[in-house]
Design an enzyme around this catalytic site. Structure first.
Site, short mmCIF file in Angstrom:
data_model
loop_
_atom_site.label_atom_id
_atom_site.label_comp_id
_atom_site.label_asym_id
_atom_site.label_seq_id
_atom_site.Cartn_x
_atom_site.Cartn_y
_atom_site.Cartn_z
N ASN A 197 3.65 -2.52 5.78
CA ASN A 197 4.70 -2.44 4.26
C ASN A 197 3.60 -3.07 3.48
O ASN A 197 4.33 -2.87 1.88
CB ASN A 197 5.19 -3.37 4.52
CG ASN A 197 6.63 -2.39 5.15
OD1 ASN A 197 6.40 -0.76 5.18
ND2 ASN A 197 7.78 -2.70 6.03
N GLU A 198 2.30 -4.07 3.22
CA GLU A 198 1.72 -4.66 2.39
C GLU A 198 0.59 -4.73 2.02
O GLU A 198 0.56 -3.68 0.99
CB GLU A 198 2.01 -6.15 2.68
CG GLU A 198 3.36 -6.77 3.07
CD GLU A 198 3.37 -8.44 3.45
OE1 GLU A 198 3.01 -9.21 2.47
OE2 GLU A 198 4.40 -8.93 3.82
N MET A 199 -0.64 -5.40 2.98
CA MET A 199 -1.79 -5.00 2.78
C MET A 199 -2.79 -4.02 4.03
O MET A 199 -3.39 -2.87 3.52
CB MET A 199 -3.03 -5.87 2.73
CG MET A 199 -2.55 -6.80 1.33
SD MET A 199 -2.95 -8.47 1.78
CE MET A 199 -4.85 -7.99 0.20
N VAL B 120 0.63 -1.01 0.19
CA VAL B 120 0.03 -0.59 0.29
C VAL B 120 0.59 1.35 0.14
O VAL B 120 1.67 1.26 0.94
CB VAL B 120 -0.75 -0.42 0.86
CG1 VAL B 120 -2.19 -1.13 0.83
CG2 VAL B 120 -0.03 0.08 2.16
#
Length: 306
Positions: A118-120, A76
């Site tokens: 750091n991902e979703m 994201v």
């Protein structure tokens, strides 16, 4: 931890004479198809992320070996991950998940990317409320008595991930008795793979994924990630990583936990030097790579089994 590798080596030396150290991927997967269908929708749905731009498939593209072919995946708001994304394909056969093994199984693993900043970067409660305002509400209640919960979201995704296996590779056909399924070069590469010691870590159904090994056995290798130590805080686990599967390896560049190599030839040469203390000839490396490419299978289509 080093004793564990010694034990594996000794075990294999005793075992290899009687049984092949690599076994074929099963030709099919047994799953709850209703859950798997729902999980497939969720796997491809970017609404599971905070900015509606990142899905599970964003980092695990099925047409690219279950990875995104990037050194570090993009989450994201354009944030970069901190380690190379491993393949999702055949992950159901691994004894733990993530490079440092911080998840014991696929169910534990599936929670992490959803909430990882750091991902979703999605809060679980926010995600539940978000999906309750969509057509997912009816779909969940048709399967789960309590409807949309984070546990049910993960359960459905995992059921779909269980179908992401790649049977029927040329090498598996060879193991099942078809001598013509792979070339003579691939056969020699497999023999070298065994004789030179690669098989000590890369064996079993997933040709890896069933033990931890130190990164830099023969001599130290510079690496930012500290592997299992990040989970256990045990000094003996410094720079131990889960041995990755070699299934579909020709598709999953860049290689190693930090994505430092873009091709298999350099990766094989590096691993031979630093993990085995061996200097392989170009011919040996080329034939090992040909063998590795014979591990590319066919993505199983569970829908045909309905």
């Amino acid at each position: 931890m080093f004793k564990k590798i010694i034990f594996v080596n000794i075990f294999l030396l005793l075992f290899l004479g009687a049984v092949e150290p690599i076994t074929p991927i099963p030709l099919s997967a047994t799953v709850n198809t209703k859950k798997a269908d729902l999980g497939r929708e969720l796997f491809f749905d970017s609404r599971l992320s905070k900015d509606d731009r990142v899905s599970c498939h964003s980092c695990h593209l099925l047409s690219q070996g279950g990875v995104d072919n990037k050194k570090l995946s993009v989450g994201v708001d354009g944030k970069l991950g901190i380690i190379n994304s491993p393949t999702i394909l055949n992950s159901t056969f691994s004894f733990s998940q993530f490079w440092n093994g911080r998840a014991k199984n696929l169910h534990e693993q599936a929670f992490r990317p959803i909430s990882d900043p750091n991902e979703m970067a999605m809060n679980f409660k926010d995600l539940e409320n978000k999906l309750r305002k969509t057509d997912y509400l009816k779909k969940f209640f048709s399967i789960y008595k309590d409807g949309i919960t984070i546990n049910n979201i993960v359960d459905a995704i995992v059921e779909y991930e269980k179908t992401l296996i790649t049977p029927n590779s040329p090498f598996d056909k060879y193991l099942r008795g078809d001598e013509t399924a792979i070339s003579e070069e691939a056969k020699r590469g497999y023999q070298t793979f065994k004789e030179q010691g690669c098989i000590a870590c890369h064996h079993g159904r997933n040709v890896g994924g069933n033990l931890y090994a130190k990164f830099g056995v023969v001599s130290n290798v510079e690496t930012t990630s500290k592997g299992r130590y990040e989970v256990t805080k045990n000094e003996d686990d410094l720079y131990y990583f889960k041995v990755p599967t070699l299934r579909n390896i020709e598709l999953t560049k860049p290689y190693l936990h930090d994505g430092r190599f873009d091709n298999l030839e350099d990766t094989v040469k590096f691993m031979a030097n630093y993990q085995l203390g061996k200097s392989l000839s170009e011919k040996e490396i080329d034939e090992i790579v040909i063998f590795l490419k014979s591990l590319t299978g066919e993505l199983y289509d569970y829908e045909q089994k309905k």
